[in-house]
Design a protein around this motif. Structure first.
Motif, PDB file in Angstrom:
ATOM      1  N   THR A 135      71.461  87.963  31.170  1.00 32.48           N
ATOM      2  CA  THR A 135      70.274  88.795  31.385  1.00 32.48           C
ATOM      3  C   THR A 135      69.924  88.875  32.863  1.00 32.48           C
ATOM      4  O   THR A 135      69.614  89.954  33.394  1.00 32.48           O
ATOM      5  CB  THR A 135      69.090  88.228  30.591  1.00 32.48           C
ATOM      6  OG1 THR A 135      69.407  88.222  29.196  1.00 32.48           O
ATOM      7  CG2 THR A 135      67.830  89.052  30.811  1.00 32.48           C
ATOM      8  N   ALA A 136      69.976  87.740  33.551  1.00 37.69           N
ATOM      9  CA  ALA A 136      69.644  87.716  34.975  1.00 37.69           C
ATOM     10  C   ALA A 136      70.639  88.542  35.787  1.00 37.69           C
ATOM     11  O   ALA A 136      70.248  89.329  36.665  1.00 37.69           O
ATOM     12  CB  ALA A 136      69.613  86.279  35.481  1.00 37.69           C
ATOM     13  N   ALA A 137      71.915  88.367  35.522  1.00 33.63           N
ATOM     14  CA  ALA A 137      72.931  89.117  36.260  1.00 33.63           C
ATOM     15  C   ALA A 137      72.792  90.613  36.020  1.00 33.63           C
ATOM     16  O   ALA A 137      72.884  91.424  36.952  1.00 33.63           O
ATOM     17  CB  ALA A 137      74.333  88.638  35.872  1.00 33.63           C
ATOM     18  N   ALA A 138      72.546  90.997  34.763  1.00 31.22           N
ATOM     19  CA  ALA A 138      72.390  92.417  34.442  1.00 31.22           C
ATOM     20  C   ALA A 138      71.183  93.009  35.170  1.00 31.22           C
ATOM     21  O   ALA A 138      71.232  94.133  35.664  1.00 31.22           O
ATOM     22  CB  ALA A 138      72.253  92.596  32.938  1.00 31.22           C
ATOM     23  N   ALA A 139      70.097  92.261  35.226  1.00 35.36           N
ATOM     24  CA  ALA A 139      68.895  92.754  35.901  1.00 35.36           C
ATOM     25  C   ALA A 139      69.125  92.934  37.401  1.00 35.36           C
ATOM     26  O   ALA A 139      68.515  93.813  38.023  1.00 35.36           O
ATOM     27  CB  ALA A 139      67.733  91.800  35.656  1.00 35.36           C
ATOM     28  N   LEU A 140      69.998  92.116  37.965  1.00 35.43           N
ATOM     29  CA  LEU A 140      70.335  92.253  39.382  1.00 35.43           C
ATOM     30  C   LEU A 140      71.413  93.303  39.624  1.00 35.43           C
ATOM     31  O   LEU A 140      71.684  93.669  40.767  1.00 35.43           O
ATOM     32  CB  LEU A 140      70.825  90.908  39.940  1.00 35.43           C
ATOM     33  CG  LEU A 140      69.769  89.824  40.146  1.00 35.43           C
ATOM     34  CD1 LEU A 140      70.436  88.488  40.464  1.00 35.43           C
ATOM     35  CD2 LEU A 140      68.797  90.201  41.261  1.00 35.43           C
ATOM     36  N   ALA A 152      82.135  91.095  47.424  1.00 33.05           N
ATOM     37  CA  ALA A 152      81.914  89.843  48.138  1.00 33.05           C
ATOM     38  C   ALA A 152      81.219  88.849  47.218  1.00 33.05           C
ATOM     39  O   ALA A 152      80.424  89.222  46.361  1.00 33.05           O
ATOM     40  CB  ALA A 152      81.076  90.089  49.384  1.00 33.05           C
ATOM     41  N   ARG A 153      81.507  87.596  47.405  1.00 34.71           N
ATOM     42  CA  ARG A 153      80.906  86.547  46.608  1.00 34.71           C
ATOM     43  C   ARG A 153      80.138  85.582  47.509  1.00 34.71           C
ATOM     44  O   ARG A 153      80.611  85.276  48.590  1.00 34.71           O
ATOM     45  CB  ARG A 153      81.980  85.793  45.821  1.00 34.71           C
ATOM     46  CG  ARG A 153      82.599  86.618  44.691  1.00 34.71           C
ATOM     47  CD  ARG A 153      83.757  85.868  44.071  1.00 34.71           C
ATOM     48  NE  ARG A 153      84.039  86.332  42.701  1.00 34.71           N
ATOM     49  CZ  ARG A 153      84.953  85.776  41.923  1.00 34.71           C
ATOM     50  NH1 ARG A 153      85.670  84.759  42.354  1.00 34.71           N
ATOM     51  NH2 ARG A 153      85.161  86.230  40.707  1.00 34.71           N
ATOM     52  N   PRO A 154      78.968  85.097  47.089  1.00 34.00           N
ATOM     53  CA  PRO A 154      78.339  85.412  45.813  1.00 34.00           C
ATOM     54  C   PRO A 154      77.563  86.726  45.865  1.00 34.00           C
ATOM     55  O   PRO A 154      76.948  87.052  46.876  1.00 34.00           O
ATOM     56  CB  PRO A 154      77.382  84.243  45.595  1.00 34.00           C
ATOM     57  CG  PRO A 154      76.959  83.886  46.986  1.00 34.00           C
ATOM     58  CD  PRO A 154      78.183  84.107  47.846  1.00 34.00           C
ATOM     59  N   ALA A 155      77.607  87.468  44.780  1.00 36.50           N
ATOM     60  CA  ALA A 155      76.758  88.650  44.671  1.00 36.50           C
ATOM     61  C   ALA A 155      75.319  88.233  44.451  1.00 36.50           C
ATOM     62  O   ALA A 155      74.389  88.983  44.783  1.00 36.50           O
ATOM     63  CB  ALA A 155      77.232  89.524  43.511  1.00 36.50           C
ATOM     64  N   ALA A 156      75.109  87.038  43.898  1.00 31.81           N
ATOM     65  CA  ALA A 156      73.771  86.495  43.690  1.00 31.81           C
ATOM     66  C   ALA A 156      73.893  85.007  43.386  1.00 31.81           C
ATOM     67  O   ALA A 156      74.954  84.512  43.000  1.00 31.81           O
ATOM     68  CB  ALA A 156      73.069  87.208  42.534  1.00 31.81           C
ATOM     69  N   VAL A 157      72.792  84.304  43.579  1.00 33.85           N
ATOM     70  CA  VAL A 157      72.699  82.901  43.186  1.00 33.85           C
ATOM     71  C   VAL A 157      71.610  82.804  42.119  1.00 33.85           C
ATOM     72  O   VAL A 157      70.489  83.279  42.315  1.00 33.85           O
ATOM     73  CB  VAL A 157      72.368  81.987  44.379  1.00 33.85           C
ATOM     74  CG1 VAL A 157      72.168  80.548  43.911  1.00 33.85           C
ATOM     75  CG2 VAL A 157      73.495  82.056  45.412  1.00 33.85           C
ATOM     76  N   LEU A 158      71.963  82.213  40.988  1.00 31.86           N
ATOM     77  CA  LEU A 158      71.085  82.121  39.829  1.00 31.86           C
ATOM     78  C   LEU A 158      70.644  80.672  39.669  1.00 31.86           C
ATOM     79  O   LEU A 158      71.476  79.784  39.476  1.00 31.86           O
ATOM     80  CB  LEU A 158      71.817  82.615  38.581  1.00 31.86           C
ATOM     81  CG  LEU A 158      72.594  83.935  38.734  1.00 31.86           C
ATOM     82  CD1 LEU A 158      73.297  84.302  37.437  1.00 31.86           C
ATOM     83  CD2 LEU A 158      71.679  85.061  39.195  1.00 31.86           C
ATOM     84  N   ASP A 200      77.932  91.301  38.432  1.00 31.34           N
ATOM     85  CA  ASP A 200      78.792  90.684  37.428  1.00 31.34           C
ATOM     86  C   ASP A 200      78.585  89.168  37.481  1.00 31.34           C
ATOM     87  O   ASP A 200      78.629  88.580  38.568  1.00 31.34           O
ATOM     88  CB  ASP A 200      80.254  91.019  37.741  1.00 31.34           C
ATOM     89  CG  ASP A 200      81.215  90.616  36.635  1.00 31.34           C
ATOM     90  OD1 ASP A 200      80.974  89.574  35.984  1.00 31.34           O
ATOM     91  OD2 ASP A 200      82.217  91.320  36.432  1.00 31.34           O
ATOM     92  N   PRO A 201      78.355  88.508  36.337  1.00 27.47           N
ATOM     93  CA  PRO A 201      78.199  87.045  36.368  1.00 27.47           C
ATOM     94  C   PRO A 201      79.361  86.329  37.044  1.00 27.47           C
ATOM     95  O   PRO A 201      79.162  85.271  37.653  1.00 27.47           O
ATOM     96  CB  PRO A 201      78.109  86.676  34.885  1.00 27.47           C
ATOM     97  CG  PRO A 201      77.593  87.894  34.213  1.00 27.47           C
ATOM     98  CD  PRO A 201      78.182  89.055  34.971  1.00 27.47           C
ATOM     99  N   TYR A 202      80.573  86.916  36.973  1.00 25.11           N
ATOM    100  CA  TYR A 202      81.727  86.270  37.598  1.00 25.11           C
ATOM    101  C   TYR A 202      81.640  86.272  39.130  1.00 25.11           C
ATOM    102  O   TYR A 202      82.390  85.540  39.794  1.00 25.11           O
ATOM    103  CB  TYR A 202      83.028  86.937  37.147  1.00 25.11           C
ATOM    104  CG  TYR A 202      83.502  86.420  35.820  1.00 25.11           C
ATOM    105  CD1 TYR A 202      84.370  85.336  35.719  1.00 25.11           C
ATOM    106  CD2 TYR A 202      83.049  87.003  34.632  1.00 25.11           C
ATOM    107  CE1 TYR A 202      84.782  84.852  34.492  1.00 25.11           C
ATOM    108  CE2 TYR A 202      83.455  86.517  33.400  1.00 25.11           C
ATOM    109  CZ  TYR A 202      84.320  85.447  33.335  1.00 25.11           C
ATOM    110  OH  TYR A 202      84.729  84.961  32.117  1.00 25.11           O
ATOM    111  N   ASP A 203      80.722  87.057  39.682  1.00 25.09           N
ATOM    112  CA  ASP A 203      80.520  87.069  41.131  1.00 25.09           C
ATOM    113  C   ASP A 203      79.317  86.224  41.544  1.00 25.09           C
ATOM    114  O   ASP A 203      78.917  86.240  42.706  1.00 25.09           O
ATOM    115  CB  ASP A 203      80.320  88.510  41.622  1.00 25.09           C
ATOM    116  CG  ASP A 203      81.558  89.370  41.415  1.00 25.09           C
ATOM    117  OD1 ASP A 203      82.675  88.830  41.560  1.00 25.09           O
ATOM    118  OD2 ASP A 203      81.411  90.565  41.094  1.00 25.09           O
ATOM    119  N   CYS A 204      78.732  85.491  40.590  1.00 28.48           N
ATOM    120  CA  CYS A 204      77.512  84.731  40.836  1.00 28.48           C
ATOM    121  C   CYS A 204      77.766  83.225  40.823  1.00 28.48           C
ATOM    122  O   CYS A 204      78.671  82.741  40.145  1.00 28.48           O
ATOM    123  CB  CYS A 204      76.457  85.053  39.783  1.00 28.48           C
ATOM    124  SG  CYS A 204      75.900  86.768  39.772  1.00 28.48           S
TER     125      CYS A 204
END
Length: 242
Positions: free
Chosen positions: A167-172, A19-25, A175-179
């Protein structure tokens, strides 16, 4: 993917793409808080103190940049006898003093952050500012507003390099493509784009020439978690079969 954001009911196996977004940066300066005028005022104050010349073009050039890059630029431009690290500390002295008087939130930013947290969408702060400057701002937000905080001291390559967002995506664990990355400057937007994020640009003090796939809004006012979910996410790159 963060378990709290799984769209699949407990006990069922996930299917299909995440599902997107996996995160918001989030970027900070100029995006979450309108602190760019504080930095610029401090730069002019240093120029006055050390007898150098500073211009709007100089100030705009540094928006979104790594602090050590800014320190080196100011040192050279103003002919200061300090190291870049010492120039950064002088900058932070001036900006933090202004923060003590007021934290200038960007319109709609706190509201959007709160709604994302309420909907279990993880958020990360991705800033080239140093922890000394970030801490007093975070003190005004509820605990755990940001699951991950990446500051300028934590990366070898600052924006516009993709490392901060990677770095932020990896810590969470996503995948950056889901952010979605929220940025206000060309430097930051380039960093997020290079990492693979869907880029939401909310210009502030410097103009941003949009690239293919970037999304622009005049303000975060009125944007909520549902609106972020409805954004047109960038396509993943095709991977050639081995």
């Amino acid at each position: 993917m963060n378990a709290a954001f799984s769209p699949v009911p407990a006990g069922q196996e996930p299917s299909g793409p995440p599902a997107r977004p996996a995160a918001v940066l989030w970027d900070m300066d100029g995006t979450l808080v309108d602190t760019e005028p504080y930095w610029i005022a401090t730069e002019y104050a240093l120029a006055e103190e050390y007898g150098g010349e500073w211009s709007e073009a100089d100030a705009a050039h540094l928006v979104g940049s790594d602090l050590l890059v800014s320190g080196a630029y100011i040192k050279q431009k103003l002919g200061m006898p300090h190291t870049p690290e010492e120039v950064v500390e002088l900058l932070l002295d001036g900006v933090c003093a202004r923060l003590d008087a007021d934290v200038p939130w960007r319109p709609g930013a706190k509201e959007l952050l709160a709604d994302l947290v309420a909907h279990d969408i993880p958020c990360a702060l991705v800033t080239m500012s140093w922890q000394r400057f970030v801490a007093p701002i975070l003190a005004h937000l509820p605990a755990e507003s940001f699951k991950v905080i990446v500051t300028g001291e934590q990366v070898a390559n600052g924006k516009p390099h993709p490392e901060p967002y990677e770095t932020a995506a990896a810590a969470l664990g996503v995948d950056p493509y889901d952010c979605v990355a929220i940025e206000d400057s060309p430097t930051g937007a380039t960093s997020a784009d290079a990492a693979g994020c869907t880029v939401l640009v909310v210009p502030n003090h410097v103009p941003v020439s949009l690239r293919a796939g970037w999304i622009e809004r005049d303000s975060l006012t009125g944007l909520d978690a549902a609106g972020v979910k409805s954004l047109s996410f960038r396509d993943r790159p095709e991977i050639d079969p081995v």
